[in-house]
Design an enzyme around this catalytic site. Structure first.
Site, PDB file in Angstrom:
ATOM      1  N   TYR A  29     -10.454   8.136   5.210  1.00 39.35           N
ATOM      2  CA  TYR A  29     -10.186   8.227   3.771  1.00 39.35           C
ATOM      3  C   TYR A  29     -11.367   7.675   2.986  1.00 39.35           C
ATOM      4  CZ  TYR A  29      -7.998   7.253  -0.748  1.00 39.35           C
ATOM      5  OH  TYR A  29      -7.727   7.188  -2.094  1.00 39.35           O
ATOM      6  N   GLU A  51      -0.585   6.477  -6.449  1.00 37.00           N
ATOM      7  CA  GLU A  51      -1.043   5.150  -6.872  1.00 37.00           C
ATOM      8  C   GLU A  51       0.121   4.353  -7.464  1.00 37.00           C
ATOM      9  OE1 GLU A  51      -3.753   3.779  -6.129  1.00 37.00           O
ATOM     10  OE2 GLU A  51      -5.135   5.420  -5.680  1.00 37.00           O
ATOM     11  N   TRP A  59      -2.462   0.173   0.310  1.00 34.39           N
ATOM     12  CA  TRP A  59      -2.719   1.611   0.239  1.00 34.39           C
ATOM     13  C   TRP A  59      -2.488   2.297   1.585  1.00 34.39           C
ATOM     14  CZ3 TRP A  59      -2.519   5.547  -2.653  1.00 34.39           C
ATOM     15  CH2 TRP A  59      -3.145   6.751  -2.301  1.00 34.39           C
TER      16      TRP A  59
END
Length: 201
Positions: A29, A51, A59
């Protein structure tokens, strides 16, 4: 660690993107997605939604459920999510492939309805209008140089809230700005930084 980390493959990276067996998905990522420009109403709605779900969590928790989120939320196609009903919200609350938070699920559906009322391309233009000028912007050398909230993210969050969007405060707005390439917060010595700058033109 606050500066870049050189992984076994020999490439220096931001410390959160360091290579290890446990964090290989984070590395991918970091290298391929984070900080590259994202355009398109649906694509930005997806990032905004993810988000928001990340708020209060790491995350990596969201990243590892991203395909589950996409399946549950009709690929984050605004027009389809905007048609979700209370029955759909109940289905989502029972879906083990996502984060089953009632407030965040409700906010995502409500945000889709707000986004659906905008003209095509308007959400993209709105979000990108808050991208700061890159020229002269300090280049972070350590994670301590990266602030969680900026003047631009505060203004963006305020504008989104005024239009009816929920769960997008200044911190969440800035995380979206970082992820979607409105800013380049890869550290100065990270091997990805130059490629992100080039992608931004």
């Amino acid at each position: 660690m606050t500066g870049v980390v050189t992984a076994p493959d020999g490439f220096p990276r931001c410390p959160w993107g360091m290579e290890s067996e446990r964090m290989a998905d984070y590395r991918a990522y970091h290298d391929i997605e984070w900080g590259r420009p994202v355009h398109g109403d649906d694509a930005l709605f997806e990032r905004m939604s993810l988000e928001a779900f990340q708020s209060g969590l790491s995350w990596i928790t969201i990243l590892r459920r991203r395909e589950g989120f996409r399946a549950a939320f009709a690929g984050f196609r605004i027009a389809e999510v905007a048609r979700f009903t209370d029955e759909d919200a109940g289905r989502l609350l029972a879906d083990p492939g996502i984060i089953r938070n009632r407030a965040k699920i409700t906010a995502t559906i409500a945000n889709a309805k707000v986004a659906a009322a905008l003209a095509p391309g308007e959400l993209d233009a709105l979000i990108w209008s808050y991208a700061p000028t890159r020229a002269g912007r300090p280049v972070p050398r350590s994670t301590g140089d990266v602030q969680p909230v900026t003047e631009e993210s505060t203004a963006l969050a305020k504008d989104l809230k005024k239009r009816g969007f929920r769960f997008v405060g200044p911190t969440t707005a800035y995380a979206m700005m970082q992820a979607c390439g409105l800013v380049n917060d890869h550290l100065a010595d990270c091997h990805v930084r130059a490629a992100v700058d080039a992608a931004a033109g």
